[in-house]
Design an enzyme around this catalytic site. Structure first.
Site, PDB file in Angstrom:
ATOM      1  N   ALA A  18      42.251  87.644  -4.745  1.00 30.86           N
ATOM      2  CA  ALA A  18      43.372  86.814  -5.192  1.00 30.86           C
ATOM      3  C   ALA A  18      43.039  86.182  -6.534  1.00 30.86           C
ATOM      4  O   ALA A  18      41.868  86.015  -6.882  1.00 30.86           O
ATOM      5  CB  ALA A  18      43.684  85.715  -4.180  1.00 30.86           C
ATOM      6  N   TYR A  19      44.076  85.835  -7.265  1.00 28.96           N
ATOM      7  CA  TYR A  19      43.933  85.036  -8.481  1.00 28.96           C
ATOM      8  C   TYR A  19      44.198  83.598  -8.070  1.00 28.96           C
ATOM      9  O   TYR A  19      45.305  83.253  -7.647  1.00 28.96           O
ATOM     10  CB  TYR A  19      44.942  85.495  -9.532  1.00 28.96           C
ATOM     11  CG  TYR A  19      44.844  84.767 -10.860  1.00 28.96           C
ATOM     12  CD1 TYR A  19      44.069  85.266 -11.892  1.00 28.96           C
ATOM     13  CD2 TYR A  19      45.548  83.594 -11.082  1.00 28.96           C
ATOM     14  CE1 TYR A  19      43.977  84.610 -13.120  1.00 28.96           C
ATOM     15  CE2 TYR A  19      45.479  82.933 -12.292  1.00 28.96           C
ATOM     16  CZ  TYR A  19      44.695  83.444 -13.311  1.00 28.96           C
ATOM     17  OH  TYR A  19      44.613  82.778 -14.511  1.00 28.96           O
ATOM     18  N   THR A  20      43.190  82.743  -8.167  1.00 25.70           N
ATOM     19  CA  THR A  20      43.299  81.388  -7.612  1.00 25.70           C
ATOM     20  C   THR A  20      43.151  80.279  -8.654  1.00 25.70           C
ATOM     21  O   THR A  20      43.019  79.120  -8.287  1.00 25.70           O
ATOM     22  CB  THR A  20      42.235  81.175  -6.518  1.00 25.70           C
ATOM     23  OG1 THR A  20      40.931  81.362  -7.085  1.00 25.70           O
ATOM     24  CG2 THR A  20      42.436  82.146  -5.364  1.00 25.70           C
ATOM     25  N   ASP A  62      48.382  77.591   1.636  1.00 26.99           N
ATOM     26  CA  ASP A  62      49.333  76.504   1.865  1.00 26.99           C
ATOM     27  C   ASP A  62      50.262  76.292   0.669  1.00 26.99           C
ATOM     28  O   ASP A  62      51.318  75.669   0.792  1.00 26.99           O
ATOM     29  CB  ASP A  62      48.586  75.202   2.154  1.00 26.99           C
ATOM     30  CG  ASP A  62      47.701  74.769   0.994  1.00 26.99           C
ATOM     31  OD1 ASP A  62      46.666  75.434   0.777  1.00 26.99           O
ATOM     32  OD2 ASP A  62      48.034  73.785   0.302  1.00 26.99           O
ATOM     33  N   TYR A  84      51.333  80.030  -9.022  1.00 25.30           N
ATOM     34  CA  TYR A  84      50.378  80.519  -8.024  1.00 25.30           C
ATOM     35  C   TYR A  84      51.039  80.603  -6.647  1.00 25.30           C
ATOM     36  O   TYR A  84      50.946  81.626  -5.959  1.00 25.30           O
ATOM     37  CB  TYR A  84      49.159  79.609  -7.969  1.00 25.30           C
ATOM     38  CG  TYR A  84      48.268  79.861  -6.776  1.00 25.30           C
ATOM     39  CD1 TYR A  84      47.467  80.994  -6.707  1.00 25.30           C
ATOM     40  CD2 TYR A  84      48.232  78.970  -5.707  1.00 25.30           C
ATOM     41  CE1 TYR A  84      46.663  81.251  -5.601  1.00 25.30           C
ATOM     42  CE2 TYR A  84      47.435  79.202  -4.607  1.00 25.30           C
ATOM     43  CZ  TYR A  84      46.647  80.347  -4.546  1.00 25.30           C
ATOM     44  OH  TYR A  84      45.867  80.578  -3.454  1.00 25.30           O
ATOM     45  N   LYS A  88      51.758  83.980  -4.334  1.00 23.37           N
ATOM     46  CA  LYS A  88      51.216  84.115  -2.982  1.00 23.37           C
ATOM     47  C   LYS A  88      52.334  84.345  -1.972  1.00 23.37           C
ATOM     48  O   LYS A  88      52.193  85.146  -1.032  1.00 23.37           O
ATOM     49  CB  LYS A  88      50.399  82.883  -2.600  1.00 23.37           C
ATOM     50  CG  LYS A  88      49.082  82.734  -3.364  1.00 23.37           C
ATOM     51  CD  LYS A  88      48.119  83.893  -3.099  1.00 23.37           C
ATOM     52  CE  LYS A  88      47.600  83.894  -1.667  1.00 23.37           C
ATOM     53  NZ  LYS A  88      46.609  84.991  -1.453  1.00 23.37           N
ATOM     54  N   TRP A 108      42.551  74.858   1.068  1.00 24.50           N
ATOM     55  CA  TRP A 108      41.343  74.159   0.595  1.00 24.50           C
ATOM     56  C   TRP A 108      40.060  74.923   0.989  1.00 24.50           C
ATOM     57  O   TRP A 108      39.199  74.416   1.697  1.00 24.50           O
ATOM     58  CB  TRP A 108      41.315  72.734   1.143  1.00 24.50           C
ATOM     59  CG  TRP A 108      42.492  71.886   0.745  1.00 24.50           C
ATOM     60  CD1 TRP A 108      43.655  72.302   0.188  1.00 24.50           C
ATOM     61  CD2 TRP A 108      42.606  70.459   0.877  1.00 24.50           C
ATOM     62  NE1 TRP A 108      44.489  71.237  -0.040  1.00 24.50           N
ATOM     63  CE2 TRP A 108      43.879  70.095   0.367  1.00 24.50           C
ATOM     64  CE3 TRP A 108      41.768  69.468   1.380  1.00 24.50           C
ATOM     65  CZ2 TRP A 108      44.327  68.776   0.344  1.00 24.50           C
ATOM     66  CZ3 TRP A 108      42.208  68.166   1.365  1.00 24.50           C
ATOM     67  CH2 TRP A 108      43.467  67.813   0.846  1.00 24.50           C
TER      68      TRP A 108
END
Length: 252
Positions: A18-20, A62, A84, A88, A108
């Site tokens: 993922a790109y976070t 979340d 973001y 997602k 988190w």
């Protein structure tokens, strides 16, 4: 590259990619990369897994919610605030089109790489160092949630796979009390050097008041309802106990 794989060799694909970089996703370059990694990539995986009868496990976030509800369950409609979060959510929608899928929704996340707990541990050491001029640290106290440790998420993933739990979406975080980032930072400081009082709580607005680049909006409430995952027989560990174990590993 998908055509180069012999997909008959695989029964399950677990997508951990993922790109976070939440704030960088708000930039022109980051926006493109985030959509490729978080939406297009999972869509390609979902299509491939559907064609070959493969089970697809995908890690969600979340951030697909706006944080209005104090606790989010799996049936809540998507309402992302940030780029973001939008990417997602798009990835989740694509993966849900694969007949055999598990979407594991986290919040988190703390693992082996760069993360909040490691950063706070380092800052605690700096504050404790008489030769370092850092005297205190400000941490936001108006974002509320629970930590998810990757070791526990991995156990949950292999549990749903091993027990052949019904396909679908499962909230997957640590259990226990819902607390703020400042609360977590204070616990890390206290465990590391007994200097929890050096963590100064601050609002998100004040923390980012002088930010140089774009700042993504964050959900206020990030706690997820764990009852569906628990119904499969998996009991998520209390995140505070996991945090204690994680911090103990620093001293081994």
């Amino acid at each position: 590259a998908y055509a180069q794989y012999d997909w008959s060799l695989y029964g399950t694909v677990i997508n951990c990619g993922a790109y976070t970089a939440v704030d960088k996703a708000e930039t022109p370059e980051g926006r493109v990369t985030a959509w490729k990694a978080n939406a297009t990539g999972p869509a390609l995986l979902a299509r491939t897994c559907a064609v070959h009868g493969i089970t697809l496990v995908h890690v969600s976030s979340d951030y697909v919610f706006d944080g209005t509800a104090e606790v989010h369950d799996e049936e809540e409609p998507f309402s992302p605030l940030s780029v973001y979060g939008q990417t997602k959510a798009a990835g989740d929608i694509a993966v849900a089109g694969c007949p055999r899928h598990y979407i594991m929704r986290s919040s988190w996340v703390i693992g082996e790489g760069h993360n909040f707990v490691k950063t706070m541990r380092g800052l605690s050491d700096r504050v404790a160092d008489p030769d370092d001029k850092l005297e205190q640290v400000t941490v936001v106290d108006d974002q509320l949630g629970r930590l998810t440790f990757t070791r526990d998420m991995a156990e949950a993933i292999f549990h749903v796979l091993g027990t052949h739990a019904p396909y679908g979406t499962y909230d997957c975080t640590g259990s226990g009390a819902v607390k703020s980032w400042a609360d977590i930072a204070r616990a890390v400081f206290e465990a590391a050097n007994g200097n929890g009082g050096k963590v100064v709580p601050v609002s998100t607005a004040d923390y980012y008041a002088n930010a140089a680049g774009p700042v993504a909006p964050r959900p206020v409430h990030s706690a997820l309802d764990l009852s569906r995952l628990e119904s499969t027989g998996f009991k998520p560990r209390d995140w505070e106990a996991c945090l204690s174990d994680y911090l103990d590993s620093f001293f081994c």
